[in-house]
Design a protein around this motif. Structure first.
Motif, PDB file in Angstrom:
ATOM      1  N   MET A   1     -39.867 -35.959 -85.319  1.00  0.00           N
ATOM      2  CA  MET A   1     -39.264 -35.581 -84.041  1.00  0.00           C
ATOM      3  C   MET A   1     -40.225 -34.737 -83.200  1.00  0.00           C
ATOM      4  SD  MET A   1     -36.342 -36.959 -83.603  1.00  0.00           S
ATOM      5  CE  MET A   1     -35.630 -35.997 -82.278  1.00  0.00           C
ATOM      6  N   PHE A   4     -42.317 -36.928 -80.855  1.00  0.00           N
ATOM      7  CA  PHE A   4     -41.498 -37.520 -79.810  1.00  0.00           C
ATOM      8  C   PHE A   4     -41.113 -36.485 -78.753  1.00  0.00           C
ATOM      9  CE2 PHE A   4     -36.977 -38.091 -78.516  1.00  0.00           C
ATOM     10  CZ  PHE A   4     -37.227 -39.030 -77.532  1.00  0.00           C
ATOM     11  N   ASN A   5     -40.724 -35.275 -79.174  1.00  0.00           N
ATOM     12  CA  ASN A   5     -40.221 -34.281 -78.234  1.00  0.00           C
ATOM     13  C   ASN A   5     -41.323 -33.456 -77.563  1.00  0.00           C
ATOM     14  OD1 ASN A   5     -37.580 -34.444 -77.616  1.00  0.00           O
ATOM     15  ND2 ASN A   5     -36.843 -33.167 -79.284  1.00  0.00           N
ATOM     16  N   GLY A  43     -41.695 -43.881 -80.637  1.00  0.00           N
ATOM     17  CA  GLY A  43     -41.484 -42.572 -81.250  1.00  0.00           C
ATOM     18  C   GLY A  43     -40.008 -42.224 -81.337  1.00  0.00           C
ATOM     19  N   ALA A  47     -38.046 -41.739 -84.756  1.00  0.00           N
ATOM     20  CA  ALA A  47     -37.451 -40.409 -84.969  1.00  0.00           C
ATOM     21  C   ALA A  47     -35.971 -40.526 -85.314  1.00  0.00           C
ATOM     22  CB  ALA A  47     -37.636 -39.547 -83.714  1.00  0.00           C
ATOM     23  N   GLU A  50     -35.407 -41.743 -88.825  1.00  0.00           N
ATOM     24  CA  GLU A  50     -35.515 -40.697 -89.852  1.00  0.00           C
ATOM     25  C   GLU A  50     -34.267 -39.815 -89.882  1.00  0.00           C
ATOM     26  OE1 GLU A  50     -37.853 -40.043 -92.285  1.00  0.00           O
ATOM     27  OE2 GLU A  50     -38.439 -42.075 -91.718  1.00  0.00           O
ATOM     28  N   THR A 166     -33.213 -31.995 -80.336  1.00  0.00           N
ATOM     29  CA  THR A 166     -33.248 -32.537 -81.697  1.00  0.00           C
ATOM     30  C   THR A 166     -31.967 -32.225 -82.467  1.00  0.00           C
ATOM     31  OG1 THR A 166     -34.447 -30.552 -82.396  1.00  0.00           O
ATOM     32  CG2 THR A 166     -35.752 -32.512 -81.905  1.00  0.00           C
ATOM     33  N   SER A 169     -29.332 -35.048 -82.353  1.00  0.00           N
ATOM     34  CA  SER A 169     -29.763 -36.397 -82.719  1.00  0.00           C
ATOM     35  C   SER A 169     -28.687 -37.208 -83.437  1.00  0.00           C
ATOM     36  CB  SER A 169     -31.028 -36.330 -83.574  1.00  0.00           C
ATOM     37  OG  SER A 169     -32.090 -35.767 -82.846  1.00  0.00           O
TER      38      SER A 169
END
Length: 327
Positions: A1, A4-5, A43, A47, A50, A166, A169
């Motif tokens: 993550m 991606f973030n 990504g 992410a 996962e 996050t 998510s």
């Protein structure tokens, strides 16, 4: 993550723009596969893959944004009831869907203003275009992996502007994306939508792909459900509300007739793979090769300031991520 973030923007200072198509020829595919948009999107998919690993769907407490987006989807669902199919000669592609699409285009901005706090309103003209593209093509009355991709890009953009973090998510997948799947299945069924594009032998499904990726991740190391188990109707019936993958299988079983090996050959082949982890990684590779690398899909993708059509600069991103961590 973290990777991606790294690209979360300052909504007060950022220059948003209405996204447009940019892949106009096969030559442009080379730029696409090296672009910021591609890296951000892949990504995001990985992410989320996962995040849901080995986790069944379950009720979660709403976050304000997840509730807001789900409320939008509830409104769109109600519109289907308000705009019933019309009497027409052809069996597929009910033209009432076009009325539904016009209403979405007209009201998307207002719906998102209700869903999001006012600090994100500057981003709405950009992100609403992905929402509008998420449910199918009004002219052809079809739906496919490109429309599914538009909704995933919409979710990705909500992360990019910081509306989702996050910590949200699981809600994004379990509440929002799952509700989206329910909605598009209703659209497909009520308006008799055609699968978008020609269905090659590689296709997993007429309409979806991403829920098979995330759904297979959910099933990794599951002690009760082996890959071969999704061929068993009782297993699908018992667990389809807990696993996206099995939810997809249940929908296929409800709309297709005949031997599963004939109408869904790729899925039937997958059932022979011994481990969900192997299936999951194979599906990610397949998605990159058979969806993200296909010009007929990517020619319709929209690119703006959040998901730009320009070559990804890894060094620049690393510097930005470091600065963000220091702040």
């Amino acid at each position: 993550m973290d990777t991606f973030n790294a690209g979360v923007v300052d909504v007060d200072e950022f220059e948003f723009k209405t996204p447009r198509k940019a892949v106009t020829s096969v030559v442009d595919m080379e730029v696409w596969e090296k672009s910021e948009a591609y890296v951000e999107y892949v990504g995001f998919i990985i992410a989320m893959n996962e995040v849901v690993k080995s986790k069944p769907l379950r009720d979660l407490p709403d976050t304000p944004i997840s509730r807001g987006v789900c409320d939008v989807l509830e409104v769109l669902d109600k519109w289907i009831d308000d705009i019933p199919p019309i009497e027409q000669p052809q069996r597929f592609g009910n033209k009432a869907f076009r009325t539904w699409c016009v209403k979405l285009k007209e009201e998307a901005q207002g719906l998102l203003h209700k869903a999001l706090p006012s600090k994100y309103y500057r981003a709405v003209p950009e992100i609403q275009e992905y929402l509008i593209e998420s449910f199918g093509n009004a002219t052809r009355i079809d739906y496919g992996t490109g429309h599914e991709m538009a909704f995933c890009m919409f979710l990705c953009c909500l992360f990019k502007i910081g509306a989702f973090t996050t910590d949200d998510s699981l809600q994004v997948i379990f509440l929002v994306f799952n509700r989206y799947l329910e909605l598009v299945r209703k659209l497909q069924t009520v308006y008799k939508m055609e699968p978008a594009g020609s269905r090659g032998v590689w296709a997993l499904d007429d309409y979806q792909f991403v829920p098979f990726i995330w759904g297979s991740s959910q099933l990794i190391e599951n002690p009760r459900i082996e890959p071969r188990s999704f061929m068993q109707e009782d297993v699908v019936e018992t667990f389809h509300k807990e696993y996206l993958f099995l939810g997809c299988i249940k929908f296929i079983n409800s709309v297709k007739k005949g031997p599963f090996a004939e109408h869904s050959n790729q899925l039937w082949n997958i059932s022979a793979v011994p481990y969900w982890g192997k299936i999951n990684q194979g599906l990610i590779r397949m998605y990159k090769a058979e969806v993200l690398s296909k010009f007929p899909v990517i020619q319709h993708v929209l690119f703006g300031s959040l998901l730009p059509f320009k070559i990804f600069n890894q060094k620049k991103q690393q510097v930005g991520a470091k600065a963000q961590q220091e702040n």
